[in-house]
Scaffold this motif. Structure first.
Motif, short mmCIF file in Angstrom:
data_model
loop_
_atom_site.label_atom_id
_atom_site.label_comp_id
_atom_site.label_asym_id
_atom_site.label_seq_id
_atom_site.Cartn_x
_atom_site.Cartn_y
_atom_site.Cartn_z
N VAL A 160 0.97 -1.30 0.06
CA VAL A 160 0.05 -0.11 -0.08
C VAL A 160 0.83 1.40 -0.12
O VAL A 160 1.75 1.50 0.99
N ASP A 161 1.00 1.98 -1.23
CA ASP A 161 1.71 3.08 -1.33
C ASP A 161 1.30 4.55 -0.94
O ASP A 161 1.88 5.50 -0.49
N ARG A 162 -0.09 4.60 -0.99
CA ARG A 162 -1.04 5.53 -0.75
C ARG A 162 -2.21 5.16 0.17
O ARG A 162 -3.00 4.38 -0.45
N ARG A 163 -2.20 5.76 1.23
CA ARG A 163 -3.75 5.54 1.86
C ARG A 163 -4.36 7.01 2.50
O ARG A 163 -3.52 7.75 2.83
N ASP A 164 -5.48 7.15 2.06
CA ASP A 164 -6.09 8.23 2.16
C ASP A 164 -7.50 8.17 2.39
O ASP A 164 -8.02 7.12 2.38
N SER A 165 -8.41 9.40 2.63
CA SER A 165 -9.87 9.08 2.66
C SER A 165 -10.38 9.11 1.48
O SER A 165 -9.96 9.84 0.37
N ASP A 187 -9.94 5.30 3.01
CA ASP A 187 -10.79 4.94 4.20
C ASP A 187 -12.06 5.26 3.86
O ASP A 187 -12.24 6.43 3.33
N VAL A 188 -13.09 4.49 4.30
CA VAL A 188 -14.40 5.01 3.92
C VAL A 188 -15.19 5.64 5.24
O VAL A 188 -15.12 5.21 6.19
N GLY A 189 -15.75 6.71 4.90
CA GLY A 189 -16.56 7.39 6.05
C GLY A 189 -17.79 6.64 6.67
O GLY A 189 -18.59 5.72 6.09
N ALA A 190 -17.83 6.63 7.73
CA ALA A 190 -18.86 5.75 8.35
C ALA A 190 -20.16 6.46 8.83
O ALA A 190 -21.33 5.79 9.30
N GLU A 191 -20.32 7.63 8.46
CA GLU A 191 -21.57 8.33 8.98
C GLU A 191 -22.67 7.87 7.99
O GLU A 191 -22.45 7.64 6.86
N ALA A 192 -24.00 7.79 8.55
CA ALA A 192 -25.11 7.49 7.67
C ALA A 192 -24.81 6.44 6.76
O ALA A 192 -25.53 6.48 5.49
#
Length: 306
Positions: free
Chosen positions: A271-276, A299-304
């Protein structure tokens, strides 16, 4: 729920939008997606899909609803998954296309594996590689970096081909015995080629193939046609072959194998790049511009989510 959907007017033809929650079939579980990974081909061709389509295939998360038919992991299990509509807060996925993630493996690393890892693993299984010479083109990318490692694990003499010397970093440490730019310096026949590049380089690589050898075409990063000279595909002796790759049927067991390799320290997720996922446009551009060595995980947002 939120999801990355196809929008021809958005940068990279993808944007965050709101869609209905998935309705699973009896043989599908519902996954609370925590991480997704991007593959260059699916990003490059997102605009070819209908507007509003939930895009992507790679995800990892936690099962929130087990399959109604009783198959697959139970609710609460940590799994990696391969299936359409993965880039969303929830996805419905066949239980034959998931694998439980060992406790010692981070879910973000697990998300990097499905498409690229399965492609590399199954392409290498197309023939025996122990003691054979295996050429991997486009070796700096996600599929390529997994293929280098897996070919080395399988006992092959691994030749990693990259587009420039700057893209060669780290490949020797992953198991490549030779790292070359293009096909420069390859002076002996090879038994298996995993080709990620296509175009003129594919035609040139064909000339390096040993009698009885094979080419697995698993990408076409050059976006150029491959032109073969007249009679160059004719050969007297054990048949040389060029094969397409697209077998993603019931990948669960192979995905479990890859996760086991990661858990044992024998396979790096790269994994060379991790982001939102809020930064999808920037992340997609780094991938398309070949500024990534390996995988991009968001990374996946958890809201709603529901």
């Amino acid at each position: 729920m939120r999801a990355l959907v196809v929008d021809p007017d958005a940068p990279g033809a993808l944007r965050l939008g709101s869609v209905a929650a998935p309705q699973p079939e009896p043989h599908q579980l519902v996954l609370d997606v925590r991480h997704i990974s991007l593959n260059r081909g699916e990003v490059a061709f997102a605009g070819r899909r209908p507007a509003g389509t939930v895009h992507g295939y790679d995800a990892a998360g936690v099962v929130v609803r087990a399959a109604a038919d009783g198959s697959g992991p139970s609710a609460g299990a940590r799994v990696a998954a391969f299936g359409a509509g993965a880039w969303a807060q929830r996805m419905a996925v066949d239980t034959t296309a998931v694998a439980e993630v060992p406790a010692q493996v981070d879910l973000a690393d697990a998300a990097a594996l499905p498409m690229a890892g399965i492609t590399a693993l199954r392409a290498l299984r197309s023939r025996a590689i122990l003691g054979r010479r295996v050429l991997i083109t486009g070796a700096a990318g996600g599929v390529g970096r997994y293929a280098v490692q897996l070919a080395a694990l399988g006992g092959a003499h691994v030749i990693a081909s990259v587009g420039s010397s700057a893209r060669a970093d780290g490949l020797a440490e992953l198991g490549a015995h030779e790292v070359v730019v293009g096909l420069e310096g390859i002076d002996r026949p090879v038994d298996l080629i995993l080709d990620n590049v296509g175009g003129p380089q594919l035609a040139a690589a064909w000339e390096l193939l040993a009698p009885g050898g094979g080419v697995q075409t698993i990408g076409w990063a050059s976006d150029e046609p491959a032109e073969f000279a007249p009679y160059s595909l004719f050969f007297v002796g054990p048949a040389k072959t060029i094969s397409t790759f697209g077998d993603v049927h019931e990948v669960g067991p192979d995905l479990a194998t890859l996760l086991g390799f990661v858990a044992d320290g024998r396979l790096s997720p790269e994994v060379d790049r991790r982001d939102s996922w809020e930064r999808i446009a920037e992340a997609a551009h780094t991938l398309l511009d070949r500024r990534v060595a390996g995988k991009v995980v968001l990374d996946v947002g958890a809201e709603a989510a529901s």
